[in-house]
Design a protein around this motif. Structure first.
Motif, PDB file in Angstrom:
ATOM      1  N   LEU A  46       0.827  -1.208   0.000  1.00 32.88           N
ATOM      2  CA  LEU A  46       0.000   0.000   0.000  1.00 32.88           C
ATOM      3  C   LEU A  46       0.864   1.261   0.000  1.00 32.88           C
ATOM      4  O   LEU A  46       0.790   2.108   0.893  1.00 32.88           O
ATOM      5  N   ARG A  64      -4.999   3.389   9.093  1.00 26.08           N
ATOM      6  CA  ARG A  64      -4.314   2.290   8.409  1.00 26.08           C
ATOM      7  C   ARG A  64      -4.993   0.953   8.728  1.00 26.08           C
ATOM      8  O   ARG A  64      -5.176   0.108   7.851  1.00 26.08           O
ATOM      9  N   VAL A  68      -6.855  -1.529   5.861  1.00 25.68           N
ATOM     10  CA  VAL A  68      -6.544  -2.921   5.508  1.00 25.68           C
ATOM     11  C   VAL A  68      -7.692  -3.854   5.885  1.00 25.68           C
ATOM     12  O   VAL A  68      -7.962  -4.834   5.173  1.00 25.68           O
ATOM     13  N   VAL A  94      -1.809  -9.591   6.390  1.00 25.03           N
ATOM     14  CA  VAL A  94      -1.354  -8.201   6.475  1.00 25.03           C
ATOM     15  C   VAL A  94       0.044  -8.275   7.056  1.00 25.03           C
ATOM     16  O   VAL A  94       0.239  -8.848   8.136  1.00 25.03           O
ATOM     17  N   LEU A 100       2.579  -1.018   4.545  1.00 21.22           N
ATOM     18  CA  LEU A 100       1.648  -2.099   4.857  1.00 21.22           C
ATOM     19  C   LEU A 100       1.361  -2.895   3.591  1.00 21.22           C
ATOM     20  O   LEU A 100       1.175  -2.316   2.516  1.00 21.22           O
ATOM     21  N   THR A 101       1.323  -4.207   3.715  1.00 23.94           N
ATOM     22  CA  THR A 101       1.093  -5.063   2.558  1.00 23.94           C
ATOM     23  C   THR A 101      -0.004  -6.065   2.888  1.00 23.94           C
ATOM     24  O   THR A 101      -0.035  -6.622   3.983  1.00 23.94           O
ATOM     25  N   VAL A 102      -0.912  -6.283   1.935  1.00 20.30           N
ATOM     26  CA  VAL A 102      -1.981  -7.263   2.088  1.00 20.30           C
ATOM     27  C   VAL A 102      -1.822  -8.326   1.009  1.00 20.30           C
ATOM     28  O   VAL A 102      -1.308  -8.053  -0.078  1.00 20.30           O
ATOM     29  N   PRO A 124      -4.657  -6.943  12.685  1.00 20.75           N
ATOM     30  CA  PRO A 124      -4.003  -6.051  11.720  1.00 20.75           C
ATOM     31  C   PRO A 124      -3.448  -4.776  12.335  1.00 20.75           C
ATOM     32  O   PRO A 124      -2.446  -4.235  11.857  1.00 20.75           O
TER      33      PRO A 124
END
Length: 225
Positions: A46, A64, A68, A94, A100-102, A124
């Motif tokens: 993200l 944030r 997510v 997450v 942040l990455t999903v 998360p």
């Protein structure tokens, strides 16, 4: 929840709201049995959220987290219409990267899809709070010096990566070398060294670097959930 978060974000920044919709509705693939490959197709870092963060004080840990969670909620609903739903189930993630990455993978025999040393968290928000303040490539607990700052310091010190350069960045010499490697700046640093008639420094390749530790939230969705 998704509609509420989308409306909240749109009230502040229409471009980020469009980004939220795009990530939530992005194509997801679950071909084959390699969960890591599935994650490479499905993950989303993200970065736009973090690029905006320094100039948008409303982008805090709470936002944030909601951002997510809204994506995971939309994905969880969409996944019911895909092949792995009845027979396999899924894992949603997450995790901590430069933003942040999903990600989403189908349940496979391989189980957890990622290398390194994961530090599992319960929610998360436990990952989101790592990004308080700052933003993508801004100073934070995760980013002690930006790429621009590193290269500027090396240039100012005539290509040196010794103690004066490290101290200028608030780092130890060993940490400076590791950070150059992590940011992928080895070639640019050595170009500066060459310009100043210094020998190339030896940096580790990605394959030579030790497995890294990272925080990650995992949500397992059983078949037919």
């Amino acid at each position: 929840m998704f509609a509420e978060v989308l409306a909240e974000v749109r009230g502040h920044h229409r471009g980020l709201a469009g980004y939220l919709e795009a990530v939530a509705d992005k194509p997801l693939r679950f071909d084959g049995d390699n969960a890591n490959q599935q994650s490479s197709w499905n993950h989303e870092t993200l970065g736009y959220l973090e690029l905006l963060a320094p100039s948008e004080p409303w982008i805090n840990s709470g936002l944030r987290t909601r951002f997510v969670e809204a994506i995971l909620q939309r994905w969880q609903a969409r996944l019911k219409g895909m092949a792995p739903y009845q027979a396999q189930g899924y894992r949603l993630y997450v995790y901590e990267s430069l933003a942040l990455t999903v990600s989403a993978v189908a349940e496979t025999k391989g189980g957890f899809p990622y290398p390194g040393q994961p530090r599992f968290v319960d929610h998360p928000r436990d990952v989101a709070r790592l990004f308080h303040g700052g933003g993508l490539f801004e100073r934070s607990e995760l980013v002690p010096a930006t790429p621009k700052e590193v290269l500027a310091a090396v240039e100012k010190h005539n290509g040196s990566i010794s103690k004066p350069t490290a101290q200028a960045l608030g780092l130890q010499v060993g940490d400076l070398r590791k950070w150059i490697e992590f940011l992928g700046l080895a070639d640019q640093v050595n170009a500066l060294r060459k310009r100043n008639k210094r020998r190339p420094a030896q940096f580790r390749s990605e394959e030579q670097m030790p497995e890294h530790s990272y925080h990650i939230y995992e949500r397992r969705l059983p078949a037919g959930y």
